[in-house]
Motif scaffolding. Structure first.
Motif, short mmCIF file in Angstrom:
data_model
loop_
_atom_site.label_atom_id
_atom_site.label_comp_id
_atom_site.label_asym_id
_atom_site.label_seq_id
_atom_site.Cartn_x
_atom_site.Cartn_y
_atom_site.Cartn_z
N THR A 20 0.86 -1.19 0.00
CA THR A 20 0.00 0.00 0.00
C THR A 20 0.89 1.23 0.00
N ILE A 21 0.58 2.17 -0.89
CA ILE A 21 1.32 3.43 -0.94
C ILE A 21 0.31 4.57 -0.93
N ARG A 22 0.46 5.49 0.01
CA ARG A 22 -0.43 6.64 0.08
C ARG A 22 0.41 7.89 -0.18
N PHE A 23 -0.14 8.78 -0.98
CA PHE A 23 0.59 9.94 -1.46
C PHE A 23 0.10 11.21 -0.78
N ASP A 24 1.05 12.04 -0.36
CA ASP A 24 0.75 13.36 0.16
C ASP A 24 1.31 14.39 -0.82
N VAL A 25 1.31 15.65 -0.43
CA VAL A 25 1.72 16.71 -1.35
C VAL A 25 3.16 16.53 -1.83
N ASP A 26 4.08 16.20 -0.92
CA ASP A 26 5.48 16.07 -1.29
C ASP A 26 6.12 14.81 -0.70
N SER A 27 5.29 13.82 -0.37
CA SER A 27 5.83 12.61 0.26
C SER A 27 4.94 11.42 -0.05
N ILE A 28 5.49 10.25 0.20
CA ILE A 28 4.71 9.01 0.11
C ILE A 28 4.94 8.20 1.37
N GLU A 29 3.94 7.42 1.74
CA GLU A 29 4.09 6.46 2.84
C GLU A 29 3.91 5.07 2.26
N ILE A 30 4.93 4.25 2.43
CA ILE A 30 4.90 2.88 1.90
C ILE A 30 4.64 1.92 3.05
N GLU A 31 3.61 1.10 2.89
CA GLU A 31 3.30 0.05 3.85
C GLU A 31 3.57 -1.28 3.16
N ALA A 32 4.60 -1.97 3.60
CA ALA A 32 5.00 -3.23 2.98
C ALA A 32 5.90 -3.98 3.94
N GLU A 33 6.23 -5.22 3.59
CA GLU A 33 7.13 -6.01 4.42
C GLU A 33 8.50 -5.36 4.52
N ASP A 34 8.95 -4.76 3.39
CA ASP A 34 10.24 -4.08 3.35
C ASP A 34 10.10 -2.80 2.54
N PRO A 35 9.65 -1.70 3.17
CA PRO A 35 9.42 -0.44 2.43
C PRO A 35 10.66 0.08 1.71
N ASP A 36 11.83 -0.03 2.34
CA ASP A 36 13.05 0.48 1.71
C ASP A 36 13.36 -0.26 0.41
N TRP A 37 13.12 -1.58 0.41
CA TRP A 37 13.35 -2.36 -0.80
C TRP A 37 12.39 -1.92 -1.90
N VAL A 38 11.12 -1.70 -1.56
CA VAL A 38 10.14 -1.24 -2.55
C VAL A 38 10.58 0.10 -3.12
N PHE A 39 10.92 1.04 -2.24
CA PHE A 39 11.31 2.37 -2.71
C PHE A 39 12.52 2.30 -3.63
N GLY A 40 13.52 1.54 -3.22
CA GLY A 40 14.74 1.42 -4.03
C GLY A 40 14.49 0.73 -5.35
N SER A 41 13.66 -0.30 -5.34
CA SER A 41 13.37 -1.04 -6.57
C SER A 41 12.64 -0.15 -7.58
N VAL A 42 11.69 0.61 -7.09
CA VAL A 42 10.95 1.52 -7.97
C VAL A 42 11.87 2.62 -8.48
N ASP A 43 12.67 3.17 -7.61
CA ASP A 43 13.54 4.28 -7.96
C ASP A 43 14.56 3.90 -9.03
N ALA A 44 14.90 2.61 -9.09
CA ALA A 44 15.90 2.15 -10.06
C ALA A 44 15.32 1.88 -11.44
N VAL A 45 13.98 1.94 -11.57
CA VAL A 45 13.33 1.64 -12.85
C VAL A 45 13.63 2.71 -13.88
N LEU A 46 13.88 2.26 -15.11
CA LEU A 46 13.96 3.17 -16.25
C LEU A 46 12.64 3.01 -17.00
#
Length: 418
Positions: free
Chosen positions: A106-132
């Motif tokens: 689950t990802i909820r978006f605010d004006v300038d931030s996101i909150e990631i709810e997952a087993e490993d939020p840092d892994w999700v964020f990093g995996s998405v950020d690495a996408v081309l």
């Protein structure tokens, strides 16, 4: 676990694009909801994302109401479970009648931030950020109208005969368009649609190889604590070329006896539907004949609300109100019988609903209109548009209104993105 991450304005939009391309590879089922910053009475969809690998049908979802967060889509043809009806028209592509899932991410978006709810939020964020992200353009496709203008007029005349005979008061009659392509990408298509038609109840929903690209301006049903809210749309007119013409057209819509009569009939229908699941005497009309501006059209929107009865389940709420009156007409059952007779396609997800439910019982569901439905496996897609046919409706005018509603999708499919 929950983690919050902060963005610059530019990085924020890029990350969302990366997210959807990443999720399309990673998950079998996901939903992205967005109000696109559009001001709307009672607000639109909160920007959010949900994903899972497994799905369930609606009966399992009914059992889990108030126990789990749920995300789902419900086909118009679920009407056959609510009433003794059938759907025998030809489907463009076979779609499940309902798809629900419990979010694993689950990802909820605010004006300038996101909150990631997952087993490993840092892994999700990093995996998405690495996408081309694949930001290539989609190929232009040929769109085929399934109903000619003459066929449309003949159907309108037949529907008006039913009105004269007293069978119905008004009916929502729709026509469909189809297309095929070898390599059309629904993720690209969704972003193209959002550029053309940013709407308050937008959603990208994936179920295996089936996709809904939804730019809906209409809410079906919202529940917030004990408050129920329905917001039927009936009444459409084009936007003007400047502020002056905008004002003139808005006044024409607001003062149209025909459009107000259409809107009022559906408001009365929704009041009746809500009364089945509401505290006695609590149903009220918060706003009647509100006119709101969207990119290509003005829409007449009314808001009906009530206090929900205690301890009602999701099934009771859906069976009292589904399908939404704005997509059937009045009286609802007879209109659905005539829709089956006069329309040339199986609506399936079109004029159904997509939305989400919190484990506290709160929920928000839209009306699936102004939407592309696409089967990535067969590379076939379709969309549909419609309008309310009344006793005094002019078939040529209604046909042109349908073309206006189809304009944004036509432009996306033809590659006209300016």
């Amino acid at each position: 676990m929950n983690n919050t991450y902060y963005f610059s304005e530019e990085a924020y939009g890029i990350w969302i694009k990366k997210l959807l391309f990443w999720a399309d590879i990673k998950y079998g089922f996901f939903a992205f909801f967005d109000d696109n910053g559009v001001k709307y009475p009672e607000n639109g969809f909160g920007k959010s994302f949900f994903a899972a690998q497994k799905s369930m049908d609606i009966n399992q979802a009914f059992d889990l109401y108030r126990e789990k967060d749920l995300v789902g889509i419900l086909s118009y043809d679920y009407k056959n479970k609510v009433e003794k009806l059938h759907s025998e028209n030809i489907a463009f592509t076979e779609l499940p009648e309902s798809v629900f899932f419990i979010p694993e991410l689950t990802i909820r978006f605010d004006v300038d931030s996101i909150e990631i709810e997952a087993e490993d939020p840092d892994w999700v964020f990093g995996s998405v950020d690495a996408v081309l992200p694949n930001i290539d353009t989609n190929p232009k496709v040929e769109v085929l109208a399934q109903t000619s203008k003459e066929e449309y007029k003949e159907s309108v005349e037949s529907i008006q005969n039913h009105i004269r005979e007293g069978d119905i008061y008004e009916m929502n009659y729709c026509m469909a368009f189809s297309f095929e392509s070898d390599n059309w990408n629904p993720i690209i298509g969704f972003f193209d649609l959002m550029k053309k038609s940013p709407m308050p109840f937008s959603s990208l929903f994936k179920s295996a190889d089936k996709y809904l690209l939804c730019a809906s301006p209409e809410r079906f049903l919202k529940k917030e604590k004990r408050k129920l809210i329905a917001q039927p749309i009936k009444g459409t007119i084009k936007r003007g070329v400047d502020v002056h013409e905008d004002g003139l057209l808005k006044d024409i819509l607001l003062n149209s006896e025909k459009e107000r009569a259409e809107n009022l009939m559906i408001v009365d229908l929704m009041r009746n539907d809500l009364s089945k699941v509401s505290q006695t005497g609590s149903v009220k009309v918060d706003e009647l004949f509100g006119v709101y501006a969207f990119p290509k059209v003005f829409q007449m929107i009314s808001t009906v609300s009530s206090e929900c009865q205690d301890e009602l389940g999701l099934k009771a709420l859906f069976h009292a109100t589904f399908p939404m009156g704005s997509m059937t007409g009045a009286p609802k059952i007879k209109c659905m019988e005539l829709i089956e007779r006069h329309e040339k396609f199986k609506r399936s997800w079109f004029s159904g609903t997509v939305g989400h439910v919190g484990k506290n019982g709160d929920m928000d569901w839209n009306v699936i209109i102004r939407s592309i439905i696409f089967d990535k496996n067969s590379q076939k897609g379709y969309f549909a548009v419609g309008s309310a046919i009344t006793f005094d409706a002019d078939a040529s005018y209604e046909y042109e209104e349908c073309q206006l509603k189809a304009a944004a999708i036509m432009e996306v499919l033809s590659g006209d993105l300016l």
